[in-house]
Design a protein around this motif. Structure first.
Motif, PDB file in Angstrom:
ATOM      1  N   TYR A  26       0.825  -1.142   0.112  1.00  0.00           N
ATOM      2  CA  TYR A  26      -0.048  -0.060   0.051  1.00  0.00           C
ATOM      3  C   TYR A  26       0.757   1.285  -0.175  1.00  0.00           C
ATOM      4  O   TYR A  26       0.516   2.303  -0.591  1.00  0.00           O
ATOM      5  CB  TYR A  26      -0.902  -0.049   1.022  1.00  0.00           C
ATOM      6  CG  TYR A  26      -1.862  -1.211   1.245  1.00  0.00           C
ATOM      7  CD1 TYR A  26      -2.770  -1.072  -0.054  1.00  0.00           C
ATOM      8  CD2 TYR A  26      -2.026  -2.115   1.945  1.00  0.00           C
ATOM      9  CE1 TYR A  26      -3.886  -2.255  -0.278  1.00  0.00           C
ATOM     10  CE2 TYR A  26      -3.020  -3.103   1.798  1.00  0.00           C
ATOM     11  CZ  TYR A  26      -3.735  -3.053   0.747  1.00  0.00           C
ATOM     12  OH  TYR A  26      -4.862  -4.209   0.463  1.00  0.00           O
ATOM     13  N   ALA A  57       0.497   4.302  -2.758  1.00  0.00           N
ATOM     14  CA  ALA A  57       0.380   5.763  -2.385  1.00  0.00           C
ATOM     15  C   ALA A  57       1.304   6.261  -3.247  1.00  0.00           C
ATOM     16  O   ALA A  57       1.125   7.456  -3.676  1.00  0.00           O
ATOM     17  CB  ALA A  57       0.547   5.787  -0.946  1.00  0.00           C
ATOM     18  N   PRO A  91      -2.473  12.091  -0.766  1.00  0.00           N
ATOM     19  CA  PRO A  91      -2.223  12.237   0.603  1.00  0.00           C
ATOM     20  C   PRO A  91      -0.696  12.664   1.108  1.00  0.00           C
ATOM     21  O   PRO A  91      -0.690  13.001   2.145  1.00  0.00           O
ATOM     22  CB  PRO A  91      -2.639  10.842   1.251  1.00  0.00           C
ATOM     23  CG  PRO A  91      -2.378   9.971   0.172  1.00  0.00           C
ATOM     24  CD  PRO A  91      -2.732  10.841  -1.155  1.00  0.00           C
ATOM     25  N   LEU A 118      -5.871  14.579   6.546  1.00  0.00           N
ATOM     26  CA  LEU A 118      -6.975  14.090   5.924  1.00  0.00           C
ATOM     27  C   LEU A 118      -7.907  15.448   5.963  1.00  0.00           C
ATOM     28  O   LEU A 118      -8.234  16.038   6.999  1.00  0.00           O
ATOM     29  CB  LEU A 118      -7.740  13.185   7.040  1.00  0.00           C
ATOM     30  CG  LEU A 118      -9.112  12.611   6.668  1.00  0.00           C
ATOM     31  CD1 LEU A 118      -9.101  11.769   5.538  1.00  0.00           C
ATOM     32  CD2 LEU A 118      -9.485  11.753   7.906  1.00  0.00           C
ATOM     33  N   ALA A 145     -11.419   8.673   2.186  1.00  0.00           N
ATOM     34  CA  ALA A 145     -10.191   8.303   2.262  1.00  0.00           C
ATOM     35  C   ALA A 145     -10.071   6.970   1.769  1.00  0.00           C
ATOM     36  O   ALA A 145     -10.822   6.016   2.544  1.00  0.00           O
ATOM     37  CB  ALA A 145      -9.778   8.421   3.651  1.00  0.00           C
ATOM     38  N   ASN A 157      -8.209   4.056   2.038  1.00  0.00           N
ATOM     39  CA  ASN A 157      -7.010   4.135   3.395  1.00  0.00           C
ATOM     40  C   ASN A 157      -6.897   2.450   3.665  1.00  0.00           C
ATOM     41  O   ASN A 157      -7.287   2.095   4.727  1.00  0.00           O
ATOM     42  CB  ASN A 157      -7.584   4.898   4.214  1.00  0.00           C
ATOM     43  CG  ASN A 157      -6.516   5.030   5.493  1.00  0.00           C
ATOM     44  OD1 ASN A 157      -5.515   4.496   5.456  1.00  0.00           O
ATOM     45  ND2 ASN A 157      -6.954   5.650   6.621  1.00  0.00           N
ATOM     46  N   THR A 192      -3.062   2.772   5.499  1.00  0.00           N
ATOM     47  CA  THR A 192      -2.028   3.466   4.667  1.00  0.00           C
ATOM     48  C   THR A 192      -2.757   4.528   3.630  1.00  0.00           C
ATOM     49  O   THR A 192      -3.562   3.866   2.782  1.00  0.00           O
ATOM     50  CB  THR A 192      -1.163   2.858   3.861  1.00  0.00           C
ATOM     51  OG1 THR A 192      -0.524   1.650   4.712  1.00  0.00           O
ATOM     52  CG2 THR A 192      -0.152   3.453   3.104  1.00  0.00           C
ATOM     53  N   PRO A 193      -2.802   5.852   4.073  1.00  0.00           N
ATOM     54  CA  PRO A 193      -3.791   6.719   2.863  1.00  0.00           C
ATOM     55  C   PRO A 193      -3.229   6.512   1.687  1.00  0.00           C
ATOM     56  O   PRO A 193      -1.958   6.857   1.326  1.00  0.00           O
ATOM     57  CB  PRO A 193      -3.569   8.227   3.556  1.00  0.00           C
ATOM     58  CG  PRO A 193      -2.814   7.805   4.687  1.00  0.00           C
ATOM     59  CD  PRO A 193      -2.193   6.619   4.947  1.00  0.00           C
ATOM     60  N   TYR A 243      -7.179  10.626  -1.305  1.00  0.00           N
ATOM     61  CA  TYR A 243      -8.437  11.420  -0.786  1.00  0.00           C
ATOM     62  C   TYR A 243      -9.409  11.613  -2.024  1.00  0.00           C
ATOM     63  O   TYR A 243      -8.796  12.168  -2.853  1.00  0.00           O
ATOM     64  CB  TYR A 243      -7.925  12.766  -0.114  1.00  0.00           C
ATOM     65  CG  TYR A 243      -7.181  12.281   1.182  1.00  0.00           C
ATOM     66  CD1 TYR A 243      -7.283  11.360   2.029  1.00  0.00           C
ATOM     67  CD2 TYR A 243      -6.016  13.320   1.314  1.00  0.00           C
ATOM     68  CE1 TYR A 243      -6.434  10.982   3.136  1.00  0.00           C
ATOM     69  CE2 TYR A 243      -5.266  13.040   2.586  1.00  0.00           C
ATOM     70  CZ  TYR A 243      -5.469  11.934   3.426  1.00  0.00           C
ATOM     71  OH  TYR A 243      -4.604  11.746   4.339  1.00  0.00           O
TER      72      TYR A 243
END
Length: 123
Positions: free
Chosen positions: A4, A8, A81, A86, A107, A109, A113-114, A117
């Motif tokens: 993740y 990202a 992100p 957030l 989100a 997520n 783990t972001p 968004y």
């Protein structure tokens, strides 16, 4: 680096390549001063990268009717992100001279783990 984290990083790279610079503005009201009748505000800007899209009625699953979730003129923003808190309802998103109000936040997520968004924004 986890799967993740890699996703990202990839999302951020794609938004930097195909998106544009955006600013998330958060205004936090301060303490009220009864002597002056005002309250100080703290304004914090976060520089980020994102892409804006028009809502498609079928893709959104909603209709464009006033007082519903999505109204005519609303846009969808995919925001990286990276270096960004957030977003919350009430934050502002600045796209050059245009100022958008954040209406809704989702989100992406997975596993804490972001990755992305997704914002619904309105003028």
């Amino acid at each position: 680096m986890s799967f993740y984290d890699e996703m990202a990083t990839l999302a951020d790279e794609l938004l930097r390549e195909f998106g544009k610079a955006l600013t998330l503005r958060r205004v936090v009201p301060g303490a009220y001063d009864p002597a002056s009748g005002t309250s100080a505000e703290t304004v914090t800007d976060y520089q980020g990268t994102g892409a804006l899209f028009e809502y498609a009625m079928l893709a959104a699953g909603q209709t464009w009717i006033p007082s519903t979730l999505i109204e005519v003129g609303d846009k969808q923003c995919l925001l990286s992100p990276a270096g960004m808190p957030l977003p919350t309802t009430g934050d502002k998103l600045l796209d050059g001279a245009e100022v958008w109000q954040v209406q809704n936040v989702k989100a992406v997520n997975p596993a804490g783990t972001p990755v992305l968004y997704e914002l619904q924004i309105r003028k």
